[in-house]
Motif scaffolding. Structure first.
Motif, PDB file in Angstrom:
ATOM      1  N   SER A  95       0.811  -1.223   0.000  1.00 48.75           N
ATOM      2  CA  SER A  95       0.000   0.000   0.000  1.00 48.75           C
ATOM      3  C   SER A  95       0.846   1.276   0.000  1.00 48.75           C
ATOM      4  N   ASP A  96       2.166   1.135   0.131  1.00 44.27           N
ATOM      5  CA  ASP A  96       3.042   2.310   0.151  1.00 44.27           C
ATOM      6  C   ASP A  96       4.383   1.905  -0.462  1.00 44.27           C
ATOM      7  N   ASP A  97       4.673   2.425  -1.629  1.00 43.57           N
ATOM      8  CA  ASP A  97       5.879   2.024  -2.370  1.00 43.57           C
ATOM      9  C   ASP A  97       7.190   2.401  -1.707  1.00 43.57           C
ATOM     10  N   ASP A  98       7.143   3.218  -0.654  1.00 39.75           N
ATOM     11  CA  ASP A  98       8.391   3.713  -0.080  1.00 39.75           C
ATOM     12  C   ASP A  98       8.896   2.908   1.122  1.00 39.75           C
ATOM     13  N   GLN A 131      12.616   3.096   4.889  1.00 38.54           N
ATOM     14  CA  GLN A 131      12.129   3.668   3.644  1.00 38.54           C
ATOM     15  C   GLN A 131      13.133   3.337   2.544  1.00 38.54           C
ATOM     16  N   LYS A 132      12.600   2.932   1.392  1.00 32.42           N
ATOM     17  CA  LYS A 132      13.479   2.623   0.270  1.00 32.42           C
ATOM     18  C   LYS A 132      14.191   3.881  -0.216  1.00 32.42           C
ATOM     19  N   SER A 144      22.956   3.413  14.569  1.00 34.37           N
ATOM     20  CA  SER A 144      22.839   4.874  14.570  1.00 34.37           C
ATOM     21  C   SER A 144      21.654   5.384  13.763  1.00 34.37           C
ATOM     22  N   LEU A 145      20.967   4.496  13.076  1.00 31.89           N
ATOM     23  CA  LEU A 145      19.790   4.941  12.327  1.00 31.89           C
ATOM     24  C   LEU A 145      18.704   5.195  13.301  1.00 31.89           C
TER      25      LEU A 145
END
Length: 145
Positions: A95-98, A131-132, A144-145
């Motif tokens: 539902s969300d390409d990212d 997120q891509k 660290s992310l």
């Protein structure tokens, strides 16, 4: 061993054969991407396959003189370490390409799987949702992310 113990050993041997067959099928499915499915070295898969072949040969001939060899072979198979593998998967959000999820699953076959409807143990060893579109340097530490 009594007939009840022989029956249990036979059930475990049949289960181990089905597990090996399933594992070989999974390896064939992921043959083009060898880093997706990795069988643990401590499973000694080739050794188990050889024990199963020997057991089947003894079981097929099943004379009284060979019954102790067959029982010994069954015990060796029953005592063999459980089959364990790691499966790496990435799943995109439909539902969300990212968004994309990455996970590392450890799969362990119990001794009597699948003969007694005992499911494999599946543990999530590692999981990250990201997120891509996020650009991160390859040397960036994950913490660290």
């Amino acid at each position: 061993p009594d007939s009840g113990e022989d029956l249990l050993l036979s059930l475990i041997c049949e289960s181990k054969q089905l597990q090996v067959d399933e594992l070989i099928a999974l390896q064939a499915i992921y043959a083009d991407t060898p880093d997706i499915l990795v069988v643990a070295d401590d499973c000694r898969l080739e050794e188990l396959q050889q024990h199963l072949e020997d057991w089947q040969m003894l079981d097929a001939s099943s004379s009284i003189a060979e019954s102790s060899s067959s029982s010994s072979s069954s015990t060796t198979i029953a005592n063999h370490p459980p089959l364990r593998m790691v499966l790496k998967r990435s799943v995109e959000d439909p539902s969300d390409d990212d968004w994309i999820a990455h996970c590392l699953l450890e799969i362990l076959f119990p001794p009597n799987y699948p003969m007694q409807m005992t499911p494999p143990e599946i543990r999530i060893e590692w999981f990250v949702l990201t997120q891509k579109s996020l650009v991160v340097a390859n040397n960036k530490p994950l913490e660290s992310l």
